[in-house]
Motif scaffolding. Structure first.
Motif, PDB file in Angstrom:
ATOM      1  N   TYR A 414     -22.497 -12.800 -11.923  1.00 47.72           N
ATOM      2  CA  TYR A 414     -21.782 -13.756 -12.772  1.00 47.72           C
ATOM      3  C   TYR A 414     -21.346 -14.979 -11.962  1.00 47.72           C
ATOM      4  O   TYR A 414     -21.494 -16.129 -12.406  1.00 47.72           O
ATOM      5  CB  TYR A 414     -20.551 -13.108 -13.399  1.00 47.72           C
ATOM      6  CG  TYR A 414     -19.680 -14.100 -14.129  1.00 47.72           C
ATOM      7  CD1 TYR A 414     -19.942 -14.449 -15.458  1.00 47.72           C
ATOM      8  CD2 TYR A 414     -18.618 -14.733 -13.470  1.00 47.72           C
ATOM      9  CE1 TYR A 414     -19.163 -15.400 -16.117  1.00 47.72           C
ATOM     10  CE2 TYR A 414     -17.835 -15.675 -14.131  1.00 47.72           C
ATOM     11  CZ  TYR A 414     -18.108 -16.002 -15.444  1.00 47.72           C
ATOM     12  OH  TYR A 414     -17.348 -16.941 -16.085  1.00 47.72           O
ATOM     13  N   ASP A 417     -24.260 -17.280 -11.266  1.00 48.62           N
ATOM     14  CA  ASP A 417     -24.638 -18.010 -12.481  1.00 48.62           C
ATOM     15  C   ASP A 417     -23.660 -19.154 -12.748  1.00 48.62           C
ATOM     16  O   ASP A 417     -24.065 -20.248 -13.178  1.00 48.62           O
ATOM     17  CB  ASP A 417     -24.670 -17.064 -13.685  1.00 48.62           C
ATOM     18  CG  ASP A 417     -25.817 -16.065 -13.610  1.00 48.62           C
ATOM     19  OD1 ASP A 417     -26.769 -16.326 -12.842  1.00 48.62           O
ATOM     20  OD2 ASP A 417     -25.749 -15.036 -14.301  1.00 48.62           O
ATOM     21  N   TYR A 418     -22.380 -18.903 -12.499  1.00 42.87           N
ATOM     22  CA  TYR A 418     -21.355 -19.948 -12.695  1.00 42.87           C
ATOM     23  C   TYR A 418     -21.611 -21.126 -11.755  1.00 42.87           C
ATOM     24  O   TYR A 418     -21.532 -22.303 -12.156  1.00 42.87           O
ATOM     25  CB  TYR A 418     -19.972 -19.355 -12.444  1.00 42.87           C
ATOM     26  CG  TYR A 418     -18.843 -20.335 -12.629  1.00 42.87           C
ATOM     27  CD1 TYR A 418     -18.259 -20.535 -13.887  1.00 42.87           C
ATOM     28  CD2 TYR A 418     -18.346 -21.074 -11.542  1.00 42.87           C
ATOM     29  CE1 TYR A 418     -17.216 -21.447 -14.053  1.00 42.87           C
ATOM     30  CE2 TYR A 418     -17.309 -21.979 -11.703  1.00 42.87           C
ATOM     31  CZ  TYR A 418     -16.747 -22.161 -12.960  1.00 42.87           C
ATOM     32  OH  TYR A 418     -15.726 -23.069 -13.123  1.00 42.87           O
ATOM     33  N   LEU A 420     -24.457 -22.050 -10.319  1.00 46.62           N
ATOM     34  CA  LEU A 420     -25.678 -22.757 -10.703  1.00 46.62           C
ATOM     35  C   LEU A 420     -25.481 -23.554 -11.993  1.00 46.62           C
ATOM     36  O   LEU A 420     -25.954 -24.696 -12.114  1.00 46.62           O
ATOM     37  CB  LEU A 420     -26.825 -21.753 -10.869  1.00 46.62           C
ATOM     38  CG  LEU A 420     -27.274 -21.027  -9.589  1.00 46.62           C
ATOM     39  CD1 LEU A 420     -28.325 -19.977  -9.924  1.00 46.62           C
ATOM     40  CD2 LEU A 420     -27.820 -22.016  -8.565  1.00 46.62           C
ATOM     41  N   HIS A 421     -24.780 -22.976 -12.950  1.00 44.38           N
ATOM     42  CA  HIS A 421     -24.572 -23.642 -14.243  1.00 44.38           C
ATOM     43  C   HIS A 421     -23.744 -24.912 -14.088  1.00 44.38           C
ATOM     44  O   HIS A 421     -23.971 -25.911 -14.788  1.00 44.38           O
ATOM     45  CB  HIS A 421     -23.888 -22.681 -15.218  1.00 44.38           C
ATOM     46  CG  HIS A 421     -23.621 -23.281 -16.562  1.00 44.38           C
ATOM     47  ND1 HIS A 421     -24.632 -23.516 -17.479  1.00 44.38           N
ATOM     48  CD2 HIS A 421     -22.463 -23.712 -17.149  1.00 44.38           C
ATOM     49  CE1 HIS A 421     -24.113 -24.059 -18.573  1.00 44.38           C
ATOM     50  NE2 HIS A 421     -22.792 -24.186 -18.399  1.00 44.38           N
ATOM     51  N   HIS A 422     -22.759 -24.894 -13.162  1.00 41.75           N
ATOM     52  CA  HIS A 422     -21.886 -26.047 -12.977  1.00 41.75           C
ATOM     53  C   HIS A 422     -22.350 -26.943 -11.822  1.00 41.75           C
ATOM     54  O   HIS A 422     -21.628 -27.882 -11.437  1.00 41.75           O
ATOM     55  CB  HIS A 422     -20.443 -25.585 -12.719  1.00 41.75           C
ATOM     56  CG  HIS A 422     -19.788 -24.975 -13.918  1.00 41.75           C
ATOM     57  ND1 HIS A 422     -19.977 -23.660 -14.282  1.00 41.75           N
ATOM     58  CD2 HIS A 422     -18.953 -25.509 -14.862  1.00 41.75           C
ATOM     59  CE1 HIS A 422     -19.290 -23.400 -15.374  1.00 41.75           C
ATOM     60  NE2 HIS A 422     -18.661 -24.498 -15.753  1.00 41.75           N
ATOM     61  N   ASN A 423     -23.545 -26.638 -11.282  1.00 46.95           N
ATOM     62  CA  ASN A 423     -24.130 -27.460 -10.217  1.00 46.95           C
ATOM     63  C   ASN A 423     -23.165 -27.675  -9.046  1.00 46.95           C
ATOM     64  O   ASN A 423     -23.048 -28.779  -8.500  1.00 46.95           O
ATOM     65  CB  ASN A 423     -24.570 -28.819 -10.767  1.00 46.95           C
ATOM     66  CG  ASN A 423     -25.669 -28.686 -11.800  1.00 46.95           C
ATOM     67  OD1 ASN A 423     -26.616 -27.923 -11.614  1.00 46.95           O
ATOM     68  ND2 ASN A 423     -25.537 -29.409 -12.908  1.00 46.95           N
TER      69      ASN A 423
END
Length: 552
Positions: A414, A417-418, A420-423
Motif C-alpha cells: 500500500y 502504491d501511495y 507512486l500514485h502521488h509521484n
C-alpha cells in the motif's frame, strides 16, 4: 496404480501453487535467506566489499549466522530463469520485485516437490512385494495422495526457511538409503553441517539403527558420515567465511549458541513430550497418517528382497531390505532425541514427515489390497479415504486462513502504491518491527525510484518525524502524522455463516448451484466470499504520512 502418478504429481504442484499465490509474502523466520537471495541477484557476489557494504545481513546479522550456500544455489537457478525470460522481454526489475520473489519461492517449492516424488520412485525401485502383484505402484499412489492432503509440508515447501532449503537434500539422501545406498549417510552429514545440524543427528541415528538390523556396520557408516561432514564443513567454511567477512562455519556457531550455551531457551521452553503430544498431531490433522504408520509396520515393502551371490550361489539379503522400517524407527528415535532440547519447533522434525507419509502409505496399502476380503475391510477403507478427503479440505482452508498472517507485506505494498500514485520523490519510509516480521522484504521495496527504507528499532517519536511515511503497529499517532490506511491481520475463525448454510438444505443447494454456475464461466466469487466469511481479522498495522515533510 502408477498410471495415476502424473495426475497426482500435477495436483501436488497445483496445491503448492495455491499456497504460493494466496500467501506470496514471507515471515521473519524466512528473512535471512530471502534477503540474501535478493542481495545476490541485485548486487552480485564480487568483490567482497560489495557484499559487506550492501547486503542485508551486515546491518541485520541475526542472533546466529546462517549459511549462504542455499541462497547462492536458489539465486543461481533464478538467474538462469531471468536470462531465459529476458529473451522474451520479461522484466522483473521494474518498481518492486514481488514477482521475482514469487519466482524465487517457486524454485524452492519445485525443488521440494521433486524431491518428494524422488522418494516415491526410490521406494518403487525396491518394492519387492509390489512386483509380485498385478496392481503396480499402490504404495506410491497412496503416498502421493497423503502428501496432497497435508498442510504444513506443502504450504512451507516454497518458503526459504533453512529447514526447507535443506529438505530437498534430506529427501535425496533418504531416497538413496531406501534403495540400500549408504552414500545417503554422506549426503545427510553434508546437509547437516551446512544447513541444519539436527540433520546430522538424524544421520547418526539412522546409522546405528541400520547396523542393528544388519543392513550396514558402524565402521563403514562412520566413514560415510565423516566424509559428508568434512566435505560440507570445508565448503561452508570457504563460502560463508567470504560472505560474513570472518572465518566460520555457521552451523557450528549456532550449535555453540543454542546447545552449548543453552540460549535457545530465550525463544521458549516446552515439556519433554511436546513433539509427541503436540507437534506431531499438528503436522498431521486429522491424524490419519499417524494412525496408518502402525499397520505400516506389518510387512516392509523390501523385506522379501534377496540377491544371489555369484561365487557361492548363496541367497543373501538385498541391501535395501527393511529400509523403510529402519527409516521409520530412526525417525521416531530422532524425535525422541530432539525432545531433550528444551526449545522445540515443528520445523525441527519436518524431515521425518515424508518418511511417516511413506510408512502410512504402506499401512494404507496393507488395508486397501484386502478391500474384497470382508465388508469390514470395505468400511474401514472408505473411512480412511473419507478422512484423507477431510484432511485435504482442512489443509486448503488453513492455507487460505494463513494468507491473512502477512500484514507487513500488504502495508508495504500500500505504501509503495501511495508513493507512486502521488509521484513522491526522495522519500524516506520507516518500517517498525511488527511490520518487518510479517511480510516485509527487500523484494517488496521500490527499486530505482529514490525511496529510502529504514528499519531501525526503538526510535523515539521525535526521531520518527524525520521520515515521510511510516508503517507501524501504533494506532494513535498525532501531528504531524496523518493516518492513511489500516492493515488487518488474522485473529480467529468464525464458522457461523457456514454452519447456517450447512444446516439449511435449501441454502446449501442454492449455494452449490451458484458455485457450479460460476465455475463454468471461470469465476469463484461466491466460494471466495464464503471462505472470507470464516476468517476474523482485526487492526494490526497502520500507514501514516508526515504532512510537514511531504508538503515541502
Amino acid at each position: 496404480m502408477n498410471k495415476y502418478y502424473r495426475t497426482l504429481d500435477a495436483i501436488l504442484f497445483l496445491v503448492l501453487s495455491y499456497h504460493l499465490v494466496l500467501a506470496p509474502f514471507t515471515k521473519v523466520e524466512e528473512s535471512f535467506n530471502i534477503q540474501a537471495i535478493h542481495d545476490i541477484l541485485n548486487y552480485g557476489v564480487f568483490p567482497q566489499e560489495t557484499v559487506l557494504s550492501n547486503y542485508d545481513h551486515v546491518e541485520f546479522p541475526g542472533v546466529v549466522p546462517r549459511t549462504f550456500i542455499g541462497s547462492l544455489f536458489v539465486a543461481g537457478v533464478t538467474k538462469v530463469f531471468l536470462l531465459f525470460n529476458s529473451l522474451f522481454g520479461i522484466e522483473y526489475f521494474q518498481g518492486t520485485q514481488l514477482e521475482l520473489q514469487k519466482l524465487v519461492r517457486a524454485i524452492v517449492g519445485i525443488s521440494n516437490v521433486f524431491s518428494l516424488i524422488y522418494l516415491r520412485e526410490s521406494l518403487n525401485k525396491v518394492n519387492f512385494r509390489d512386483k509380485k502383484k498385478n496392481n503396480k505402484g499402490v504404495i506410491g499412489f497412496w503416498y502421493t495422495v497423503l502428501l496432497i492432503s497435508q498442510y504444513h509440508l506443502l504450504y512451507y515447501s516454497s518458503r526459504t526457511l533453512p529447514n526447507f532449503l535443506a529438505l530437498p537434500l534430506v529427501n535425496y539422501s533418504v531416497g538413496k538409503l531406501i534403495t540400500g545406498d549408504l552414500s545417503g549417510l554422506t549426503w545427510l552429514a553434508f546437509t547437516g553441517i551446512i544447513f541444519r545440524l539436527e540433520v546430522g543427528v538424524f544421520a547418526g541415528i539412522i546409522a546405528v539403527v541400520s547396523a542393528f538390523f544388519g543392513q550396514s556396520d558402524l565402521i563403514h557408516s562412520f566413514i560415510y558420515l565423516a566424509a559428508g561432514a568434512i566435505i560440507g564443513g570445508l565448503l561452508s567454511a570457504v563460502v560463508d567465511s567470504y560472505f560474513w567477512g570472518r572465518v566460520l562455519i555457521p552451523e557450528l556457531d549456532a550449535f555453540v549458541f543454542n546447545v552449548v550455551q543453552g540460549k535457545s531457551v530465550n525463544w521458549g521452553v516446552e515439556p519433554f513430550g511436546a513433539y509427541f503430544k503436540k507437534y506431531l498431531w499438528q503436522l498431521f490433522r486429522p491424524p490419519i497418517i499417524l494412525l496408518l504408520t502402525i499397520p505400516g509396520l506389518i510387512g516392509d515393502p523390501t523385506d522379501e528382497g534377496v540377491v544371489t551371490a555369484e561365487k557361492d550361489k548363496k541367497v543373501v539379503p538385498h541391501p535395501a531390505r527393511y529400509s523403510l522400517r529402519i527409516l521409520f524407527i530412526s525417525s521416531v528415535l530422532y524425535i525422541l532425541a530432539m525432545s531433550f532440547q528444551p526449545h522445540k519447533e515443528w520445523r525441527f522434525i519436518v524431515y521425518v514427515v515424508p518418511i511417516f507419509t511413506l510408512q502410512a502409505a504402506n499401512g494404507l496399502t496393507n488395508v486397501s489390497t484386502k478391500w474384497s476380503a470382508s465388508l469390514l475391510n470395505k468400511i474401514l477403507l472408505l473411512l480412511m479415504v473419507g478422512t484423507i478427503a477431510l484432511s485435504t479440505i482442512i489443509s486448503l482452508q488453513i492455507g487460505y486462513i494463513s494468507s491473512y498472517n502477512y500484514p507487513g507485506g500488504y502495508a508495504l505494498q500500500y505504501t509503495n502504491d501511495y508513493i507512486l500514485h502521488h509521484n513522491l520523490t526522495d522519500v524516506s519510509v520507516h518500517i517498525d518491527v511488527p511490520a518487518c516480521m510479517t511480510g516485509v522484504t527487500r523484494f517488496g521495496e521500490l527499486h530505482n525510484v529514490g525511496v529510502a527504507y529504514n528499519k531501525t528499532e526503538d526510535l523515539t517519536p521525535e526521531q520518527l518525524t524525520q521520515f515521510d511515511l511510516i508503517i507501524t503497529h501504533h494506532n494513535k499517532l498525532t501531528e504531524p502524522w496523518k493516518h492513511l490506511q489500516t492493515i488487518d491481520s488474522f485473529i480467529g475463525v468464525n464458522v457461523n455463516t457456514l454452519s447456517k448454510i450447512l444446516s439449511d438444505r435449501e441454502k446449501l443447494v442454492q449455494l452449490l448451484k451458484t458455485v457450479a454456475s460460476e465455475v463454468t464461466i471461470g469465476k469463484a466469487n461466491t466460494w471466495l466470499d464464503l471462505l472470507r466469511s470464516t476468517v476474523v481479522t482485526g487492526d494490526y498495522l497502520h500507514v501514516y504520512v508526515n504532512e510537514k515533510e511531504t508538503s515541502k
